[in-house]
Scaffold this active site. Structure first.
Site, PDB file in Angstrom:
ATOM      1  N   ILE A  17      14.927  42.755 105.315  1.00  0.00           N
ATOM      2  CA  ILE A  17      15.985  43.274 106.167  1.00  0.00           C
ATOM      3  C   ILE A  17      15.423  44.747 106.530  1.00  0.00           C
ATOM      4  O   ILE A  17      15.305  45.170 107.861  1.00  0.00           O
ATOM      5  CB  ILE A  17      17.348  43.384 105.681  1.00  0.00           C
ATOM      6  CG1 ILE A  17      17.820  41.938 105.792  1.00  0.00           C
ATOM      7  CG2 ILE A  17      18.326  44.328 106.846  1.00  0.00           C
ATOM      8  CD1 ILE A  17      19.149  41.740 104.907  1.00  0.00           C
ATOM      9  N   ASP A  36      10.078  53.314  99.951  1.00  0.00           N
ATOM     10  CA  ASP A  36      10.045  52.217  98.850  1.00  0.00           C
ATOM     11  C   ASP A  36       9.484  52.478  97.559  1.00  0.00           C
ATOM     12  O   ASP A  36       8.515  53.236  97.587  1.00  0.00           O
ATOM     13  CB  ASP A  36       9.707  50.909  99.471  1.00  0.00           C
ATOM     14  CG  ASP A  36      10.362  49.541  99.044  1.00  0.00           C
ATOM     15  OD1 ASP A  36      10.237  49.353  97.757  1.00  0.00           O
ATOM     16  OD2 ASP A  36      10.863  48.811  99.766  1.00  0.00           O
ATOM     17  N   VAL A  61      14.453  55.615  94.730  1.00  0.00           N
ATOM     18  CA  VAL A  61      15.675  56.275  94.878  1.00  0.00           C
ATOM     19  C   VAL A  61      16.395  56.518  93.823  1.00  0.00           C
ATOM     20  O   VAL A  61      17.499  57.176  93.833  1.00  0.00           O
ATOM     21  CB  VAL A  61      16.505  55.449  95.903  1.00  0.00           C
ATOM     22  CG1 VAL A  61      15.777  55.179  97.286  1.00  0.00           C
ATOM     23  CG2 VAL A  61      17.150  54.134  95.474  1.00  0.00           C
ATOM     24  N   ASN A  87      19.140  51.244 102.382  1.00  0.00           N
ATOM     25  CA  ASN A  87      18.978  49.883 102.258  1.00  0.00           C
ATOM     26  C   ASN A  87      18.378  49.274 100.802  1.00  0.00           C
ATOM     27  O   ASN A  87      18.819  47.892 100.731  1.00  0.00           O
ATOM     28  CB  ASN A  87      18.014  49.357 103.520  1.00  0.00           C
ATOM     29  CG  ASN A  87      17.625  48.056 103.508  1.00  0.00           C
ATOM     30  OD1 ASN A  87      18.323  47.221 103.646  1.00  0.00           O
ATOM     31  ND2 ASN A  87      16.491  47.638 102.885  1.00  0.00           N
ATOM     32  N   SER A 139      27.700  44.244 101.484  1.00  0.00           N
ATOM     33  CA  SER A 139      27.387  42.716 101.733  1.00  0.00           C
ATOM     34  C   SER A 139      28.745  42.004 101.888  1.00  0.00           C
ATOM     35  O   SER A 139      29.564  42.606 101.228  1.00  0.00           O
ATOM     36  CB  SER A 139      26.596  42.428 100.230  1.00  0.00           C
ATOM     37  OG  SER A 139      26.820  40.896 100.165  1.00  0.00           O
ATOM     38  N   TYR A 152      26.214  43.611  91.340  1.00  0.00           N
ATOM     39  CA  TYR A 152      25.967  43.768  92.874  1.00  0.00           C
ATOM     40  C   TYR A 152      27.016  43.647  93.674  1.00  0.00           C
ATOM     41  O   TYR A 152      27.375  44.732  94.113  1.00  0.00           O
ATOM     42  CB  TYR A 152      25.246  42.265  93.122  1.00  0.00           C
ATOM     43  CG  TYR A 152      24.742  42.051  94.516  1.00  0.00           C
ATOM     44  CD1 TYR A 152      23.585  43.097  95.145  1.00  0.00           C
ATOM     45  CD2 TYR A 152      25.250  41.495  95.534  1.00  0.00           C
ATOM     46  CE1 TYR A 152      23.160  43.120  96.429  1.00  0.00           C
ATOM     47  CE2 TYR A 152      25.059  41.444  96.793  1.00  0.00           C
ATOM     48  CZ  TYR A 152      23.879  42.250  97.337  1.00  0.00           C
ATOM     49  OH  TYR A 152      23.503  42.153  98.479  1.00  0.00           O
ATOM     50  N   PRO A 182      25.944  42.511 105.622  1.00  0.00           N
ATOM     51  CA  PRO A 182      25.253  41.310 106.079  1.00  0.00           C
ATOM     52  C   PRO A 182      26.039  40.070 105.172  1.00  0.00           C
ATOM     53  O   PRO A 182      26.301  40.431 103.984  1.00  0.00           O
ATOM     54  CB  PRO A 182      23.769  41.292 105.789  1.00  0.00           C
ATOM     55  CG  PRO A 182      23.761  42.977 105.540  1.00  0.00           C
ATOM     56  CD  PRO A 182      25.034  43.356 105.028  1.00  0.00           C
ATOM     57  N   LEU A 184      24.546  36.251 103.720  1.00  0.00           N
ATOM     58  CA  LEU A 184      23.436  35.819 103.353  1.00  0.00           C
ATOM     59  C   LEU A 184      22.336  35.552 104.389  1.00  0.00           C
ATOM     60  O   LEU A 184      22.381  34.841 105.333  1.00  0.00           O
ATOM     61  CB  LEU A 184      23.667  34.496 102.650  1.00  0.00           C
ATOM     62  CG  LEU A 184      22.372  33.984 101.762  1.00  0.00           C
ATOM     63  CD1 LEU A 184      21.761  34.529 100.820  1.00  0.00           C
ATOM     64  CD2 LEU A 184      22.839  32.088 101.475  1.00  0.00           C
TER      65      LEU A 184
HETATM   66  N1  LIG Z   1      19.358  39.108 102.033  1.00  0.00           N
HETATM   67  C1  LIG Z   1      20.473  38.965 101.860  1.00  0.00           C
HETATM   68  O1  LIG Z   1      20.943  37.735 102.082  1.00  0.00           O
HETATM   69  C2  LIG Z   1      21.502  40.218 101.907  1.00  0.00           C
HETATM   70  C3  LIG Z   1      22.798  39.776 102.234  1.00  0.00           C
HETATM   71  C4  LIG Z   1      23.806  40.691 102.038  1.00  0.00           C
HETATM   72  C5  LIG Z   1      23.345  42.201 101.820  1.00  0.00           C
HETATM   73  N2  LIG Z   1      21.978  42.447 101.922  1.00  0.00           N
HETATM   74  C6  LIG Z   1      21.634  43.842 101.637  1.00  0.00           C
HETATM   75  O2  LIG Z   1      20.797  44.071 102.573  1.00  0.00           O
HETATM   76  C7  LIG Z   1      19.620  45.172 101.907  1.00  0.00           C
HETATM   77  C8  LIG Z   1      18.361  44.541 102.119  1.00  0.00           C
HETATM   78  O3  LIG Z   1      18.440  43.400 101.427  1.00  0.00           O
HETATM   79  P1  LIG Z   1      16.968  42.544 101.403  1.00  0.00           P
HETATM   80  O4  LIG Z   1      17.321  41.147 101.096  1.00  0.00           O
HETATM   81  O5  LIG Z   1      16.053  42.868 102.448  1.00  0.00           O
HETATM   82  O6  LIG Z   1      16.245  42.923 100.022  1.00  0.00           O
HETATM   83  P2  LIG Z   1      15.133  42.722  99.396  1.00  0.00           P
HETATM   84  O7  LIG Z   1      15.300  42.592  97.778  1.00  0.00           O
HETATM   85  O8  LIG Z   1      14.228  42.061 100.153  1.00  0.00           O
HETATM   86  O9  LIG Z   1      14.334  44.359  99.452  1.00  0.00           O
HETATM   87  C9  LIG Z   1      14.801  45.297  98.903  1.00  0.00           C
HETATM   88  C10 LIG Z   1      13.962  46.622  98.810  1.00  0.00           C
HETATM   89  O10 LIG Z   1      14.389  47.557  97.838  1.00  0.00           O
HETATM   90  C11 LIG Z   1      13.264  48.265  97.296  1.00  0.00           C
HETATM   91  N3  LIG Z   1      13.680  48.910  96.140  1.00  0.00           N
HETATM   92  C12 LIG Z   1      14.309  48.342  94.892  1.00  0.00           C
HETATM   93  N4  LIG Z   1      14.270  49.262  94.051  1.00  0.00           N
HETATM   94  C13 LIG Z   1      14.033  50.472  94.478  1.00  0.00           C
HETATM   95  C14 LIG Z   1      14.087  51.873  94.197  1.00  0.00           C
HETATM   96  N5  LIG Z   1      14.481  52.251  92.826  1.00  0.00           N
HETATM   97  N6  LIG Z   1      13.605  52.838  95.075  1.00  0.00           N
HETATM   98  C15 LIG Z   1      13.162  52.285  96.301  1.00  0.00           C
HETATM   99  N7  LIG Z   1      13.299  50.916  96.900  1.00  0.00           N
HETATM  100  C16 LIG Z   1      13.672  50.289  95.835  1.00  0.00           C
HETATM  101  C17 LIG Z   1      12.542  46.820  96.967  1.00  0.00           C
HETATM  102  O11 LIG Z   1      11.010  47.348  96.438  1.00  0.00           O
HETATM  103  C18 LIG Z   1      12.533  46.039  98.293  1.00  0.00           C
HETATM  104  O12 LIG Z   1      11.348  46.466  98.976  1.00  0.00           O
HETATM  105  C19 LIG Z   1      20.236  45.056 100.642  1.00  0.00           C
HETATM  106  O13 LIG Z   1      21.022  46.363 100.454  1.00  0.00           O
HETATM  107  C20 LIG Z   1      21.159  43.991 100.281  1.00  0.00           C
HETATM  108  O14 LIG Z   1      21.903  44.234  99.307  1.00  0.00           O
HETATM  109  C21 LIG Z   1      21.171  41.370 101.980  1.00  0.00           C
END
Ligand SMILES: NC(=O)c1ccc[n+]([C@@H]2O[C@H](COP(=O)([O-])OP(=O)(O)OC[C@H]3O[C@@H](n4cnc5c(N)ncnc54)[C@H](O)[C@@H]3O)[C@@H](O)[C@H]2O)c1
Length: 247
Positions: A17, A36, A61, A87, A139, A152, A182, A184
């Site tokens: 995302i 990242d 982070v 994010n 989420s 989580y 968001p 899923l």
């Molecule tokens: N994909 C879903 O279904 C969903 C649903 C609800 C909420 N979300 C939220 O949306 C956001 C993005 O989700 P996503 O599925 O794209 O996540 P993802 O796991 O695909 O990406 C997360 C990113 O965070 C980075 N990351 C992890 N640890 C880190 C750190 N210590 N410092 C810097 N970067 C770090 C990872 O390298 C990765 O690129 C998140 O906050 C997630 O909780 C996602």
């Protein structure tokens, strides 16, 4: 339009995302700093190919020194940040007794400590400018009774609390703090991990809009919250999940 392009820092922008959010804010005219722990070269390449501006910064982070380096880089290259999108996330799934303290700490440190550190680092430049947008990511799992997600969901509940608390502190400075929750969402990674479980279909059938959520569904809300038009919206969590959660 602002007189000079705004700078948006997006954490966790190497994939998923976060990458779509980078593409959208760049297409809105912002310069994107994709931060990242993993390289964001592909995100930067896609933004550039689409005619936008982006730079990649390696940043953990959860690490204060690493976040300070991010702050220095953003200050030096762009004079500070206007928009911060918190994010980044780590996942750990399992029942309470299956999860380890290390699992718990990983999720809570990326999901909660990360917000604290990046906000402390990047809000000062927003204060100097008298304009800023902090956008956190929760989420809809916070409102669903799904098993196996204790760290989580705990972290995401904290994100909502952090959003409200910081919003009240930063309102007088022209800085809004909001949250997007968001449902899923189908990304390459979530699809690879969950497609076989049937969870995408189960969620879709429970939603008011009965189809699988995709990252494109989330970009408009971010664009709005990052804009001048959202100047009087703060402390809010906007659920974008096709109408699964009803408050
Ligand atoms: N994909 C879903 O279904 C969903 C649903 C609800 C909420 N979300 C939220 O949306 C956001 C993005 O989700 P996503 O599925 O794209 O996540 P993802 O796991 O695909 O990406 C997360 C990113 O965070 C980075 N990351 C992890 N640890 C880190 C750190 N210590 N410092 C810097 N970067 C770090 C990872 O390298 C990765 O690129 C998140 O906050 C997630 O909780 C996602």
């Amino acid at each position: 339009m602002p007189s000079k392009p705004r700078t948006a820092v997006i954490t966790g922008a190497a994939q998923g995302i976060g990458r779509f959010w980078a593409l959208r804010l760049a297409s809105d005219g912002m310069t994107v700093v994709a931060a990242d722990v993993r390289p964001c070269d592909e995100t930067v390449a896609q933004v550039t190919a689409a005619g936008g501006r982006a730079v990649a910064v390696l940043c953990d982070v959860t690490d204060e020194a690493s976040v300070k380096d991010l702050q220095d880089e953003v200050d030096e290259q762009f004079g500070g940040a206007d928009v911060l999108v918190n994010n980044a996330i780590a996942y750990a799934q399992g029942s309470l007794m299956e999860l380890t303290l290390a699992d718990w700490r990983r999720v809570v440190s990326v999901g909660v400590d990360g917000l604290f550190l990046t906000s402390r680092a990047l809000v000062p430049s927003m204060k100097r400018r008298g304009w800023g947008r902090v956008i956190n990511v929760a989420s809809n799992t916070f409102d669903l009774m799904l098993p196996g997600l204790v760290p989580y969901v705990t972290a995401k509940g904290a994100v909502i609390g952090f959003t409200r608390a910081l919003a009240s502190e930063l309102g007088p400075y022209g800085i809004t703090v909001n949250c997007i929750a968001p449902g899923l969402t189908r990304t390459e990674q979530s699809w690879e991990a969950l497609a076989e479980t049937g969870l995408f279909d189960r969620m879709a059938t429970m939603q008011a809009i009965p189809r699988t959520e995709v990252p494109e569904d989330l970009v408009g809300t971010l664009s709005f919250l990052a804009s001048d038009d959202a100047a009087f919206v703060t402390g809010q969590t906007i659920v974008v999940d096709g109408g699964l959660v009803r408050h």
